[in-house]
Enzyme design. Structure first.
Site, PDB file in Angstrom:
ATOM      1  N   HIS A  64       0.833  -1.214   0.000  1.00  0.00           N
ATOM      2  CA  HIS A  64       0.000   0.000   0.000  1.00  0.00           C
ATOM      3  C   HIS A  64       0.865   1.261   0.000  1.00  0.00           C
ATOM      4  O   HIS A  64       0.428   2.319  -0.428  1.00  0.00           O
ATOM      5  CB  HIS A  64      -0.894   0.047   1.256  1.00  0.00           C
ATOM      6  CG  HIS A  64      -1.708  -1.185   1.454  1.00  0.00           C
ATOM      7  ND1 HIS A  64      -2.615  -1.629   0.520  1.00  0.00           N
ATOM      8  CD2 HIS A  64      -1.736  -2.100   2.464  1.00  0.00           C
ATOM      9  CE1 HIS A  64      -3.180  -2.736   0.963  1.00  0.00           C
ATOM     10  NE2 HIS A  64      -2.673  -3.040   2.139  1.00  0.00           N
ATOM     11  N   HIS A  94       5.863   6.860   6.338  1.00  0.00           N
ATOM     12  CA  HIS A  94       5.505   6.370   5.001  1.00  0.00           C
ATOM     13  C   HIS A  94       4.928   7.531   4.206  1.00  0.00           C
ATOM     14  O   HIS A  94       4.710   8.615   4.747  1.00  0.00           O
ATOM     15  CB  HIS A  94       4.475   5.234   5.109  1.00  0.00           C
ATOM     16  CG  HIS A  94       3.204   5.709   5.726  1.00  0.00           C
ATOM     17  ND1 HIS A  94       2.981   5.688   7.102  1.00  0.00           N
ATOM     18  CD2 HIS A  94       2.109   6.290   5.181  1.00  0.00           C
ATOM     19  CE1 HIS A  94       1.790   6.218   7.355  1.00  0.00           C
ATOM     20  NE2 HIS A  94       1.253   6.610   6.204  1.00  0.00           N
ATOM     21  N   HIS A  96       2.155   8.979   0.889  1.00  0.00           N
ATOM     22  CA  HIS A  96       0.996   8.816   0.001  1.00  0.00           C
ATOM     23  C   HIS A  96       1.267   9.722  -1.195  1.00  0.00           C
ATOM     24  O   HIS A  96       1.784  10.826  -1.015  1.00  0.00           O
ATOM     25  CB  HIS A  96      -0.294   9.254   0.699  1.00  0.00           C
ATOM     26  CG  HIS A  96      -0.579   8.498   1.973  1.00  0.00           C
ATOM     27  ND1 HIS A  96      -1.405   7.389   2.044  1.00  0.00           N
ATOM     28  CD2 HIS A  96      -0.105   8.672   3.241  1.00  0.00           C
ATOM     29  CE1 HIS A  96      -1.468   6.940   3.283  1.00  0.00           C
ATOM     30  NE2 HIS A  96      -0.673   7.702   4.034  1.00  0.00           N
ATOM     31  N   GLU A 106      -3.283  13.431   1.109  1.00  0.00           N
ATOM     32  CA  GLU A 106      -4.544  12.970   1.719  1.00  0.00           C
ATOM     33  C   GLU A 106      -5.300  14.188   2.254  1.00  0.00           C
ATOM     34  O   GLU A 106      -6.429  14.446   1.864  1.00  0.00           O
ATOM     35  CB  GLU A 106      -4.232  11.984   2.844  1.00  0.00           C
ATOM     36  CG  GLU A 106      -3.506  10.732   2.321  1.00  0.00           C
ATOM     37  CD  GLU A 106      -3.861   9.483   3.059  1.00  0.00           C
ATOM     38  OE1 GLU A 106      -3.521   9.364   4.250  1.00  0.00           O
ATOM     39  OE2 GLU A 106      -4.499   8.612   2.455  1.00  0.00           O
ATOM     40  N   HIS A 119       3.801  10.839   6.288  1.00  0.00           N
ATOM     41  CA  HIS A 119       3.226  10.617   7.623  1.00  0.00           C
ATOM     42  C   HIS A 119       4.235   9.960   8.548  1.00  0.00           C
ATOM     43  O   HIS A 119       4.726   8.864   8.255  1.00  0.00           O
ATOM     44  CB  HIS A 119       1.988   9.715   7.507  1.00  0.00           C
ATOM     45  CG  HIS A 119       0.833  10.393   6.860  1.00  0.00           C
ATOM     46  ND1 HIS A 119      -0.173   9.704   6.217  1.00  0.00           N
ATOM     47  CD2 HIS A 119       0.522  11.706   6.736  1.00  0.00           C
ATOM     48  CE1 HIS A 119      -1.065  10.558   5.748  1.00  0.00           C
ATOM     49  NE2 HIS A 119      -0.669  11.791   6.053  1.00  0.00           N
ATOM     50  N   THR A 199      -5.868   6.606   8.048  1.00  0.00           N
ATOM     51  CA  THR A 199      -6.497   6.846   6.742  1.00  0.00           C
ATOM     52  C   THR A 199      -6.533   5.578   5.887  1.00  0.00           C
ATOM     53  O   THR A 199      -6.903   5.620   4.716  1.00  0.00           O
ATOM     54  CB  THR A 199      -5.735   7.935   5.955  1.00  0.00           C
ATOM     55  OG1 THR A 199      -4.401   7.438   5.706  1.00  0.00           O
ATOM     56  CG2 THR A 199      -5.678   9.233   6.731  1.00  0.00           C
ATOM     57  N   THR A 200      -6.096   4.455   6.502  1.00  0.00           N
ATOM     58  CA  THR A 200      -6.255   3.172   5.813  1.00  0.00           C
ATOM     59  C   THR A 200      -6.946   2.215   6.780  1.00  0.00           C
ATOM     60  O   THR A 200      -6.886   2.422   7.999  1.00  0.00           O
ATOM     61  CB  THR A 200      -4.878   2.538   5.452  1.00  0.00           C
ATOM     62  OG1 THR A 200      -4.184   2.240   6.670  1.00  0.00           O
ATOM     63  CG2 THR A 200      -4.049   3.457   4.592  1.00  0.00           C
TER      64      THR A 200
HETATM   65 CL1  LIG Z   1       2.022   2.170  11.408  1.00  0.00          CL
HETATM   66  C1  LIG Z   1       0.896   2.813  10.241  1.00  0.00           C
HETATM   67  C2  LIG Z   1      -0.271   3.409  10.674  1.00  0.00           C
HETATM   68  C3  LIG Z   1      -1.186   3.942   9.741  1.00  0.00           C
HETATM   69  C4  LIG Z   1      -0.909   3.851   8.384  1.00  0.00           C
HETATM   70  C5  LIG Z   1      -1.880   4.401   7.373  1.00  0.00           C
HETATM   71  C6  LIG Z   1      -2.194   5.806   7.720  1.00  0.00           C
HETATM   72  N1  LIG Z   1      -3.071   6.180   8.656  1.00  0.00           N
HETATM   73  N2  LIG Z   1      -3.020   7.516   8.713  1.00  0.00           N
HETATM   74  N3  LIG Z   1      -2.133   7.950   7.828  1.00  0.00           N
HETATM   75  N4  LIG Z   1      -1.608   6.892   7.222  1.00  0.00           N
HETATM   76  C7  LIG Z   1       0.246   3.248   7.961  1.00  0.00           C
HETATM   77  C8  LIG Z   1       1.149   2.725   8.890  1.00  0.00           C
HETATM   78 ZN   LIG Z   2      -0.383   7.655   5.973  1.00  0.00          ZN
END
Ligand SMILES: Clc1ccc(Cc2nnn[n-]2)cc1
Ligand SMILES: [Zn+2]
Length: 261
Positions: A64, A94, A96, A106, A119, A199-200
């Site tokens: 993802h 990570h 997006h 996002e 993020h 957000t996932t």
């Molecule tokens: Cl550890 C982790 C937690 C959430 C996400 C996805 C995400 N949630 N909020 N922003 N990104 C990816 C990895």
């Molecule tokens: Zn994220």
């Protein structure tokens, strides 16, 4: 099974609510931030990230996104201050991003999106024993969001983009030690903050969001390397490029977005 969600037509954000009813919850993320509708809160102090102990471990492709994981067994890499009442430990960061030339952040600002969004995910290790426990608790997580806009090459992002070829396929991971994410922060740490969610999927409503107002600039060339990543595994014959891995803005549902000075 629960892990077939994605960003495609058949499994994208508009369908996640079927498997994850929290998708229609009261504090979902991301949101559109409308600056002139914000309340400036003088009680909001500065945020203080401290990542100098460089506790990064590896970089991986989970299908993802691409993530750099950190050793979160103690408080060497934490973020403090601002809306946070404890230090929150850095677990991973990570990105997006969009497709070629199209947007990929996002959160949006007055309806405008950026090319990408970084993020940094932290968890409250004072109140909870594990990340997993914190991730299901209200305000157990704090995510620092940084917008990426296209412009000049980013001086330090090449450290990450040069490693992406090693994690091309879903499920790949490789060593990535000694990286200090401080080099990815913009010069100003002024921020917006609100209560939201992952957000996932599983979309837990456990996140204190801290979004930096100042974007960092990265080049189109650097961004294009993220789009070279695949969301499919090495053994799969169908190769799907990882792009547009962003959830669109969700209803604010009466939440207040506060602004630091
Ligand atoms: Cl550890 C982790 C937690 C959430 C996400 C996805 C995400 N949630 N909020 N922003 N990104 C990816 C990895
Ligand atoms: Zn994220």
């Amino acid at each position: 099974s629960g892990n077939n969600w994605g960003y495609g037509k058949e499994n994208g954000p508009s369908l996640w609510h079927k498997q994850y009813p929290t998708a229609k919850g009261s504090r979902q993320s991301p949101i559109d931030i409308v600056p002139h509708q914000l309340s400036h809160d003088p009680s909001l102090g500065p945020i203080v990230p401290n990542y100098d102990q460089c506790t990064s471990l590896n970089i991986s492709n989970n299908g993802h996104s691409v993530a750099v994981e950190f050793d979160d067994s103690d408080d060497r890499s934490v973020i403090r201050g601002g809306p946070l009442d404890n230090p929150y430990r850095l677990k991973q960061f990570h990105f997006h991003w969009g497709g070629k030339g199209c947007h990929g952040s996002e959160h949006t600002v007055a309806g405008n999106s950026y090319a990408s969004e970084l993020h940094l995910v932290h968890w409250n290790a004072v109140k909870y024993k594990t990340y997993e426990e914190a991730a299901t608790a209200p305000n157990g997580l704090a995510v620092l969001g940084i917008f990426l806009q296209t412009g000049d090459d980013h001086r330090w992002l090449h450290t990450i983009t040069d490693a992406l070829y090693m994690v091309k396929f879903k499920g790949s991971v490789t060593d990535f030690k000694g990286f200090n994410p401080k080099c990815l922060l913009p010069s100003s740490l002024h921020y917006w903050t609100y209560l939201g969610s992952l957000t996932t999927p599983p979309l837990h409503e456990s996140v204190i969001w801290i979004i930096l107002k100042e974007p960092i600039s990265v080049s189109e060339r650097q961004l294009s390397k993220f789009r070279m990543l695949l969301s499919t595994g090495e053994e799969e014959d169908q190769r799907i490029h990882m792009e547009n891995n962003f959830r669109p803005p969700q209803p604010l549902k009466g939440r207040r977005v506060r602004s630091s000075v």
